[in-house]
Design an enzyme around this catalytic site. Sequence first.
Site, PDB file in Angstrom:
ATOM      1  N   ASN A  12      60.030  80.725  24.038  1.00 12.03           N
ATOM      2  CA  ASN A  12      59.379  81.165  25.270  1.00 12.03           C
ATOM      3  C   ASN A  12      58.464  82.351  25.019  1.00 12.03           C
ATOM      4  O   ASN A  12      58.562  83.028  23.997  1.00 12.03           O
ATOM      5  CB  ASN A  12      60.431  81.538  26.320  1.00 12.03           C
ATOM      6  CG  ASN A  12      61.196  80.326  26.799  1.00 12.03           C
ATOM      7  OD1 ASN A  12      60.626  79.263  27.002  1.00 12.03           O
ATOM      8  ND2 ASN A  12      62.498  80.460  26.952  1.00 12.03           N
ATOM      9  N   CYS A  13      57.585  82.601  25.975  1.00 14.21           N
ATOM     10  CA  CYS A  13      56.612  83.676  25.941  1.00 14.21           C
ATOM     11  C   CYS A  13      57.308  84.996  25.600  1.00 14.21           C
ATOM     12  O   CYS A  13      58.377  85.263  26.145  1.00 14.21           O
ATOM     13  CB  CYS A  13      55.951  83.762  27.317  1.00 14.21           C
ATOM     14  SG  CYS A  13      54.647  84.983  27.437  1.00 14.21           S
ATOM     15  N   PRO A  14      56.760  85.753  24.699  1.00 15.33           N
ATOM     16  CA  PRO A  14      55.456  85.662  24.056  1.00 15.33           C
ATOM     17  C   PRO A  14      55.492  85.021  22.663  1.00 15.33           C
ATOM     18  O   PRO A  14      54.487  85.028  21.952  1.00 15.33           O
ATOM     19  CB  PRO A  14      55.037  87.121  23.928  1.00 15.33           C
ATOM     20  CG  PRO A  14      56.334  87.822  23.615  1.00 15.33           C
ATOM     21  CD  PRO A  14      57.377  87.075  24.447  1.00 15.33           C
TER      22      PRO A  14
END
Length: 79
Positions: A12-14
């Site tokens: 998941n981000c980032p």
Amino acid sequence: MATTKLDLIGLNCPLPALKTRKALARLMPGDLLQVHCTDPLAAIDIPHLIRETGDRIAATEHLESRIVFLIEKASAAGA
């Protein structure tokens, strides 16, 4: 010209953008990076990253729950 696959499924981000940036740094101009991710924010983050780096997204595919980017490393003069 070589093609490298980067499997970022489940991250998941980032992390997808950070790992894509790191992988691009290791490529030679003209090489391709195929990035597979499942994070919906990657559809925003990775194109933004590519605008920053000066590289080029050659193709984007949405396959089921995955997004696949094909990124071409810019020439040294264009980077």
